[in-house]
Design a protein around this motif. Structure first.
Motif, PDB file in Angstrom:
ATOM      1  N   UNK A  52      54.769  42.600 -40.316  1.00  0.00           N
ATOM      2  CA  UNK A  52      54.439  41.362 -41.033  1.00  0.00           C
ATOM      3  C   UNK A  52      53.024  40.867 -40.754  1.00  0.00           C
ATOM      4  N   UNK A  53      52.575  40.760 -39.492  1.00  0.00           N
ATOM      5  CA  UNK A  53      51.195  40.316 -39.303  1.00  0.00           C
ATOM      6  C   UNK A  53      50.169  41.281 -39.890  1.00  0.00           C
ATOM      7  N   UNK A  54      50.465  42.570 -39.845  1.00  0.00           N
ATOM      8  CA  UNK A  54      49.532  43.537 -40.422  1.00  0.00           C
ATOM      9  C   UNK A  54      49.440  43.342 -41.931  1.00  0.00           C
ATOM     10  N   UNK A  55      50.588  43.192 -42.581  1.00  0.00           N
ATOM     11  CA  UNK A  55      50.588  43.003 -44.030  1.00  0.00           C
ATOM     12  C   UNK A  55      50.008  41.635 -44.394  1.00  0.00           C
ATOM     13  N   UNK A  56      50.174  40.627 -43.551  1.00  0.00           N
ATOM     14  CA  UNK A  56      49.571  39.315 -43.821  1.00  0.00           C
ATOM     15  C   UNK A  56      48.045  39.432 -43.845  1.00  0.00           C
ATOM     16  N   UNK A  82      51.797  32.283 -46.471  1.00  0.00           N
ATOM     17  CA  UNK A  82      52.813  32.482 -47.511  1.00  0.00           C
ATOM     18  C   UNK A  82      53.377  33.905 -47.467  1.00  0.00           C
ATOM     19  N   UNK A  83      52.521  34.869 -47.221  1.00  0.00           N
ATOM     20  CA  UNK A  83      52.989  36.251 -47.061  1.00  0.00           C
ATOM     21  C   UNK A  83      53.963  36.344 -45.899  1.00  0.00           C
ATOM     22  N   UNK A  84      53.616  35.712 -44.784  1.00  0.00           N
ATOM     23  CA  UNK A  84      54.475  35.720 -43.603  1.00  0.00           C
ATOM     24  C   UNK A  84      55.824  35.082 -43.901  1.00  0.00           C
ATOM     25  N   UNK A  85      55.813  33.945 -44.570  1.00  0.00           N
ATOM     26  CA  UNK A  85      57.055  33.241 -44.893  1.00  0.00           C
ATOM     27  C   UNK A  85      57.952  34.079 -45.801  1.00  0.00           C
ATOM     28  N   UNK A 162      52.591  34.034 -38.186  1.00  0.00           N
ATOM     29  CA  UNK A 162      51.739  32.841 -38.203  1.00  0.00           C
ATOM     30  C   UNK A 162      50.633  32.956 -37.163  1.00  0.00           C
ATOM     31  N   UNK A 163      50.999  33.437 -35.978  1.00  0.00           N
ATOM     32  CA  UNK A 163      50.003  33.543 -34.913  1.00  0.00           C
ATOM     33  C   UNK A 163      48.858  34.483 -35.264  1.00  0.00           C
ATOM     34  N   UNK A 164      49.115  35.502 -36.064  1.00  0.00           N
ATOM     35  CA  UNK A 164      48.052  36.440 -36.397  1.00  0.00           C
ATOM     36  C   UNK A 164      47.434  36.205 -37.768  1.00  0.00           C
ATOM     37  N   UNK A 165      48.121  35.518 -38.664  1.00  0.00           N
ATOM     38  CA  UNK A 165      47.538  35.309 -39.988  1.00  0.00           C
ATOM     39  C   UNK A 165      46.514  34.179 -40.002  1.00  0.00           C
TER      40      UNK A 165
END
Length: 174
Positions: A52-56, A82-85, A162-165
């Motif tokens: 998820x963080x990579x794709x965000x 929004x991507x993360x959510x 969230x932490x990485x995006x």
């Protein structure tokens, strides 16, 4: 290069596409673990937390193609969040569906393995201050229902995403 004017709401479109892909990757990982006779609820499942963080961040990079001067700070952070959510929600829904379809036997098998692991590390817990309370909290904190697995999946993926995006959005704003 497309412009933002020719694409309706590029932030939402990019986030939806990337979020569904990331959530699908997480579901695919759980199915891969199950198909290879690994515990799909066990520690190997956490490897999917990094999708998820990579794709965000990838969504933030993709958003840049819609804006000649860069999307700006808020749009870049917005697409990452929004991507993360979306990805966390898709992954949680997938985990819930998997747990429902796999049945309670697989969950019981996971709980037996998890309790065995905790019992083997009990001596380490007891050496710590408040170790007995931590050990008991770890036992009580084991997910035991499809809803609990879905909630755990959603919370962990959302937090890491969230932490990485946010730093990714700051870095990729221009």
């Amino acid at each position: 290069m497309e412009s933002a004017a020719s694409t309706p709401n590029p932030v939402v479109r990019t986030a939806a596409l990337c979020g569904v892909v990331a959530g699908g990757l997480c579901i695919g990982w759980v199915l891969f673990l199950y198909a290879t006779d690994n515990n799909p609820y066990g520690p190997k499942r956490t490897l999917s937390n990094f999708f998820i963080p990579i794709v965000a961040v990838v969504s933030q990079v993709l958003l840049r193609r819609y804006y000649a001067d860069g999307p700006g700070l808020w749009k870049s952070i917005e697409v990452g969040l929004l991507t993360t959510l979306i990805a966390a929600a898709v992954a949680a829904a997938g985990m819930y569906t998997f747990a429902q379809l796999a049945g309670p036997g697989l969950i019981e098998q996971h709980l037996a393995e998890a309790r065995h692991l905790l019992e083997s590390t009990k001596a380490l817990y007891l050496k710590l201050p408040n170790g007995q309370q931590q050990y008991e909290a770890a036992l009580l904190g084991l997910a035991q229902t499809p809803q609990a697995f879905a909630q755990d999946e959603f919370a962990k993926k959302l937090l890491l995403g969230i932490l990485l995006s946010i730093p990714g959005g700051v870095f990729l704003r221009k």
